[in-house]
Write a protein that holds these residues in place. Sequence first.
Motif, short mmCIF file in Angstrom:
data_model
loop_
_atom_site.label_atom_id
_atom_site.label_comp_id
_atom_site.label_asym_id
_atom_site.label_seq_id
_atom_site.Cartn_x
_atom_site.Cartn_y
_atom_site.Cartn_z
N MET A 22 0.89 -1.23 0.02
CA MET A 22 -0.13 0.14 0.08
C MET A 22 1.06 1.26 0.03
O MET A 22 1.92 1.25 0.77
CB MET A 22 -0.84 -0.07 1.12
CG MET A 22 -1.85 -1.26 1.45
SD MET A 22 -3.12 -0.83 0.08
CE MET A 22 -4.26 -0.23 1.49
N ILE A 23 0.38 2.32 -0.52
CA ILE A 23 1.04 3.46 -0.45
C ILE A 23 1.11 4.13 0.78
O ILE A 23 0.15 4.01 1.75
CB ILE A 23 0.65 4.38 -1.42
CG1 ILE A 23 0.29 3.99 -2.71
CG2 ILE A 23 1.49 5.91 -1.60
CD1 ILE A 23 -1.44 3.93 -2.98
N SER A 24 2.45 4.54 1.35
CA SER A 24 2.13 4.77 2.74
C SER A 24 2.89 6.41 2.72
O SER A 24 3.53 6.68 1.88
CB SER A 24 3.56 4.03 3.34
OG SER A 24 4.86 4.56 2.74
N VAL A 50 3.11 10.35 7.24
CA VAL A 50 2.62 10.40 8.56
C VAL A 50 2.70 8.92 9.47
O VAL A 50 2.54 7.87 8.70
CB VAL A 50 1.30 11.06 8.90
CG1 VAL A 50 0.86 10.80 10.45
CG2 VAL A 50 1.07 12.36 8.23
N GLU A 92 1.94 5.90 11.65
CA GLU A 92 0.63 5.17 11.96
C GLU A 92 0.11 5.62 13.17
O GLU A 92 -1.11 5.99 13.31
CB GLU A 92 0.67 3.53 11.85
CG GLU A 92 -0.66 2.71 11.81
CD GLU A 92 -0.41 1.47 12.12
OE1 GLU A 92 0.59 0.97 12.13
OE2 GLU A 92 -1.31 0.91 12.68
N GLN A 95 4.80 3.44 8.98
CA GLN A 95 4.10 4.17 8.14
C GLN A 95 2.45 4.09 8.11
O GLN A 95 2.26 2.84 8.00
CB GLN A 95 4.78 4.51 6.67
CG GLN A 95 6.12 4.90 6.74
CD GLN A 95 6.36 6.19 7.79
OE1 GLN A 95 5.49 6.73 8.23
NE2 GLN A 95 7.79 6.69 7.63
N VAL A 96 1.75 4.89 8.03
CA VAL A 96 0.24 4.65 8.04
C VAL A 96 -0.12 4.47 6.71
O VAL A 96 0.52 5.29 5.59
CB VAL A 96 -0.55 5.66 8.44
CG1 VAL A 96 -0.45 7.05 7.67
CG2 VAL A 96 -2.04 5.27 8.65
N ASN A 97 -0.89 3.54 6.08
CA ASN A 97 -0.89 3.31 4.59
C ASN A 97 -2.26 3.99 4.37
O ASN A 97 -3.14 4.31 4.95
CB ASN A 97 -1.19 1.80 4.23
CG ASN A 97 -2.02 1.27 5.13
OD1 ASN A 97 -3.05 1.65 5.49
ND2 ASN A 97 -1.70 0.00 5.78
N LEU A 98 -2.67 4.06 3.17
CA LEU A 98 -3.72 4.82 2.38
C LEU A 98 -4.96 4.47 2.94
O LEU A 98 -5.89 5.18 3.50
CB LEU A 98 -3.63 4.81 0.82
CG LEU A 98 -4.76 5.78 0.11
CD1 LEU A 98 -4.29 7.22 0.50
CD2 LEU A 98 -4.51 5.31 -1.33
N PHE A 99 -5.18 2.99 3.20
CA PHE A 99 -6.45 2.56 3.43
C PHE A 99 -6.90 3.16 4.76
O PHE A 99 -7.91 3.73 4.89
CB PHE A 99 -6.44 1.06 3.20
CG PHE A 99 -7.62 0.28 4.11
CD1 PHE A 99 -7.51 -0.01 5.27
CD2 PHE A 99 -8.69 0.31 3.48
CE1 PHE A 99 -8.60 -0.84 5.90
CE2 PHE A 99 -9.82 -0.28 4.01
CZ PHE A 99 -10.04 -0.83 5.20
N GLN A 100 -5.79 3.14 5.77
CA GLN A 100 -6.31 3.62 6.96
C GLN A 100 -6.44 5.06 6.95
O GLN A 100 -7.52 5.53 7.55
CB GLN A 100 -5.13 3.45 7.97
CG GLN A 100 -4.75 2.11 8.11
CD GLN A 100 -3.52 1.97 9.09
OE1 GLN A 100 -2.54 2.74 8.77
NE2 GLN A 100 -3.46 0.93 9.88
#
Lengths: 105, 640, 184, 499
Positions: free
Chosen positions: A1-3, A6, A8, C10-15
Amino acid sequence: MISLPVGELEFHVFVSIALFAIGAYGFLCKRSGLIALMCLELMLNGVNLFLMTFSKHHSSPDGASLFLFIVLVAAAEAAIALSIFVILSRRFGSVVLDDYRRLKG
Amino acid sequence: MIFEGLRWILLAPLLGAVLNGVILQNKSAKISGLVATLASLVAFGFSVVACSQLSGLNSAPEQNFLIDPLFTWMSSGHVYVPFNLELTSITSVMLLVITGIGSLIHIYSISYLSEEESPWRFFSYLNLFLAAMLVLVLASNLAVVFLGWEGVGLCSYLLIGYWYKKPENTAAGMKAFITNRVGDIGFLIALFVAFSFFQTGDISRLAERVNDYAFLSSGVPTWAWYTFAGSLLWAATAKSAQIPLYIWLPDAMAGPTPVSALIHAATMVTSGIFLICRVWPLFAMSPVIVDAAFWIGMSTAWLAALIAVSQTDVKKVLAYSTVSQLGFMFVALGAGSPAAAFFHVITHACFKALLFLAAGSVIHGMHHKQEMSLMGGLKDKMKITHVCFLIGTLAIIGFPLTAGFFSKDMILAKVFAAQGVFGYILLLGAALLTAAYMFRAYTLCFWGGARSEYAQKAHESDPLMYMPLVVLAFLSLFIGWLELPEVFGHFTKITDWVHSSWYGVGVGEQAHLSHLAEWLLMLITSVLSLTVAYYSFKIYQRNPEFKILPEPLHKWSTNKFYVDEAFELLLIKPSMKAGRFINRISDETTFNGLANGSFRFTRLSGRLLALFHTGSVQTYAWHFVFWSSLIVGAIFLWTL
Amino acid sequence: MSEGIVVMGQVNLFQVVVGILALAAAIGVVHSKSAVSSALSLMATLFLTAFLYFAKGAYFAGVVQVLIYAGAIAVLFVFIVMLLDLKPSRVAIPGQKGVALLAFAATAMFVVVVALLAVPGLFEPGLQESNLTALSAKAISYNFVSTYMLPFQATGFLILAAIVGVIMLAKSVRSPSNESRGEP
Amino acid sequence: MDPINTAMLIFWPAIFAFLLFTFRKNKKAAQWANMVFHLPWFWFLYQSCLLWRSSTADGMFPIVFNSDFFPLLKSNFALGLDGLNLPLIGLNVFLSFCLSLYALGKEKLSSSYLALFALLNAASVGSLMAADAFVFYIFWEAMLIPMFFLIGIWGSKNRVYAALKFFAFTMLGSLAMLAAILYLWVQPDIQSMGWHSIAQLGLLGDGLWSPRFWVFCGFLIAFLVKIPAWPLHVWLPDAHTEAPTGASVILAGVLLKLGVYGIARWCLALFPSIAVLDVVSFTMKVLALAGIILGSYGALRQTDIKRTIAYSSVAHLGFMLLGLFSFQLAGFQGAMFQNIAHGLSTGALFLIFGIIYDRTHTRELSDYGGLGIVNPRLSMLFVLSVMASIGLPGLPGFIGEFLILNGTFVLSPWFAFFACFGILLGAVYMLRIVRGMIYGETSSVLKSHPIKLSFSEWGSIIPMIIAMIVLGFWGQGLIAVTARASATIIYNLQGEILR
């Protein structure tokens, strides 16, 4: 997925706080009792999300169990609150909080 | 030497008072009068026995007194007060005077009060007075003397206010009691000094303090001596009606005449001087106070004489003459000879009681009218009273060989020896004034035409009244022989009695007068007073309204020099007003205000808090959220 | 243990998408005209938060969220709204109270976020490779019966009390005696 | 002679109070029962006197009865009996007996009135004998409640205000005492809250502003409110005027005395080193003097007779305070003697005026006049008790005041000098009342309400008058009783002065 840049953790905390703030705003401002209760549920969800984020962050199950407790309590509370509101609405004819002025000092 | 009889002297009048006052309370003057006279006669009998017992005793000067220990009144810490009775030579004379004249006055008042509606009250108070006076005289401890002192004040209050229906009588009674109380404060201070500095209240041991050298050097502060003597003088001025505190005596005439005769002439008023004579060695330790006594006495003698000259009420004249004679006694004390003062106390008791009783029988004859302007020409209607009144007047002005002559002459001699010519002349002036007003009263009463129908109808009073008059007349003629000046041969009974009662404590001898000086003094005084008496007798026969004093002085003297009004204005009214004001401020406004204020405050705050309960659920919710988050934030920031 | 460890990176797009959608639904709850629409948007928020949990790997929590929250409570709300057939409630008058509260909410968030970022110790890096098993059902249930035994039982009683309470309240509603308004 | 008698001194009235509550219906029987109840009480008093005389235990405040009460509060139910509290208990029993005679035949005084009275007696005797801080506090508070109801229900016109004010003042005062007791309780090295263990308590530190000073002040404030000392006296005139006769006699006779006893027992004896500090003793003497002078001025100003007598009690109690802080045996014993003397004289005054008030129902001095004609015997007794209250020698008032002033003169002559003016003012306002009431023409009020005393009313006054006359001359007996106890207290105080 594109990260995204920012982290998480920061994002989830932001979301949960936002949820809590919106719930609080709704709870305090809405004139209808039911809506206030719904906002209450929102606040609780904000807290739950907060807990889960940290539980994952510290990878300790405590946060999650606490999450479960809150869900349980929220369920019981919602049931009671709603039935009270039903009676109140029967009694006062409306759910608007301003009508309940009987306790004036 | 222990003698049990003393307590009976005291108990008899006490029993009489209780019998009359509480148990009998019957209406007839005869029965209650009889009980009272009996009680006082029993007291007189016992005192005669006691005096003979005392004179029989001829041991060393320190031991020649009788003691009758009764019980300890109070003893705690440094205060030990045994209630013992004691008879010394000086007290024995005073005892005879009190019980003797007291019994005569009891007999006199049986008929004087015949038509009263509650005579038992009068007789029980009279007996109570006798008991209190005897306690005052017989007590061995100063605190017990104080018991008699206040008891006497109480009885004079009750007797002055005997006819309590008229408000001015009770006002006079109250005034007498309160003025005496002012004096009692002085007595209390003297007692405190005695107990804390001299460690004893006993008169005999107090006198001994004067010459036991160890005690003197043990650092008793000088102010203690001065306060002791000064406060005793203050107490004596109140009780013996001297300058500042004499205002109560003239008003005390509101009481029945026997009361004035017994209390306000013979016994009570002289108790101040008697007390100073008994503790004279201590008193003499502070010469400043002795001089103060001299000048107080002199000024009182003059002031009272000036007022007496212009009085119209016969009892007021006699009252002011008593005040002036008491001034003479203070002058004798001030001149350093308690013997002369004590001698004058005794002679004055006799002839002043005689004068008062005679005036009483005149008033009784005139149906309770006391104004001299209504009298006149009574000499042929009341022969015996007239003769007795004349003897009394002669005695008081010092007609040669009468009692007054010897005692007044002794005072004048002592003053001449101590204070020199100036003091002598001042006192002589006062004596001449006495002669003037006494003869004025005598002629206005008995000579000239009867000026009112009361005077016409006046009748001689019954034997029960004039018999005491005769006895007193006899006494006031011959009692003077007890103390003869050196010129007539060495017969000084009074001086040795007084000196021997100080338990052997000698006091420095006064200067001696040569025979010539004494003759000269006697001549001058008697000649001058006789001429003044003759002139006033002549003048007042012709013109009853004659004014001896020049005009401005006369108006002042009729209004008693406005002393009462001055007291009222300067002392009583401001202190009362200040007191009321302070009390209003301190009690009503501040503290009460504070107390009530605190109640109102709690109610107010209660109402204030009620405002928070608006009733709207949402405000509660709002507050809840707001404050809880505030607290959480604070804790959070705190823990950083 | 072998599922492997997802790095808390890192946070992914879905979240991000789901998070934003949840917030939007939440705002919908507050600002919707009628009570029904706000009830529905509440249900939507709950679903979306459940997705967030799944994204984080807490599958058990997600399932519970869906089952109890979204399924039961939200439905209960909708049911009550339907029962009381309310008039469309006006939007709260954002009088000075509202504005004050907005200010409050904003500041609260701001303070917390700042605290999060500023305070080093608060977020010390967790185990890099957080093993997912921590959030699994087994771990939670094990935790329940060990450290949280007392709260677990207490909540049981609480639920029981709630049930009894609701029945009591509900009974008084339906009992014929106080059918007419004004009865206590 | 076993110690149970002393405990029965307290419990007997309490038991009787509950018995009286059961007598609700028949008032006559209740009043007679109340009179009879006093006989065993006298017997217990007699037994305690024998016990006290036979006890040779030296030292202060011998404990005669001890049983465990409340271990948590470290306090056990200790009762002590010595020269200080025995006379006061005797006075309490005597006054309450006279009042029970007075109460016979009064239709207003119901059985609950008598029951409250018995409770009040139990509480006052209890606080007199308590030798333990908490027991003392409990009895001290227990006194308030019956008194509050007595004034509140049976008082005259604005009785509720007076009762409230009385309750508020005394309650606030005793809170300060409670704080002090609790502070003592939390002290680490205190084993029991008994009087003796407090006395030996060391570490509290000495000198001004030390903890011991604050504990002393705590106790002192409670007693100053009760005495009442000058600034805190505003409740007394109201409480006295509104209280029924019986309540105001007991208030003047016993409750005020507890303040003086309290200071002697719980302030001077427990904390001598603080009492002796010249700041403390000077302020207390100034308060006492202010009480005397301003109390007398207050009395001068009143037109209401009962208020004047109340203000006169403020003045008399100012004397007692002066005596306590004179640190001389004479002054201390004078204060203890004046306790009894004032109780009798003011009690008699209130009782006589109460009897007159029952018939005329007016307290204004101007309404009265000529009582001497209407009832000469009663007016004679009234004059006698007035003379006793202004301290005429031959009556007990004088002995007390004389000893007090003698004691004060030793250390502070100026205070004694100004206090003498209190005696003078005393004579002025008391004679003003006598003149207003007894002398003069018979006033209309007295003509319309004839004052005929029933046998029981005479029976209630005569013992008091006889007691006064006997005490006036036989005072030494009572002084000897308080000698041993006060000697030890003064010995400690003077020891502190020298240090």
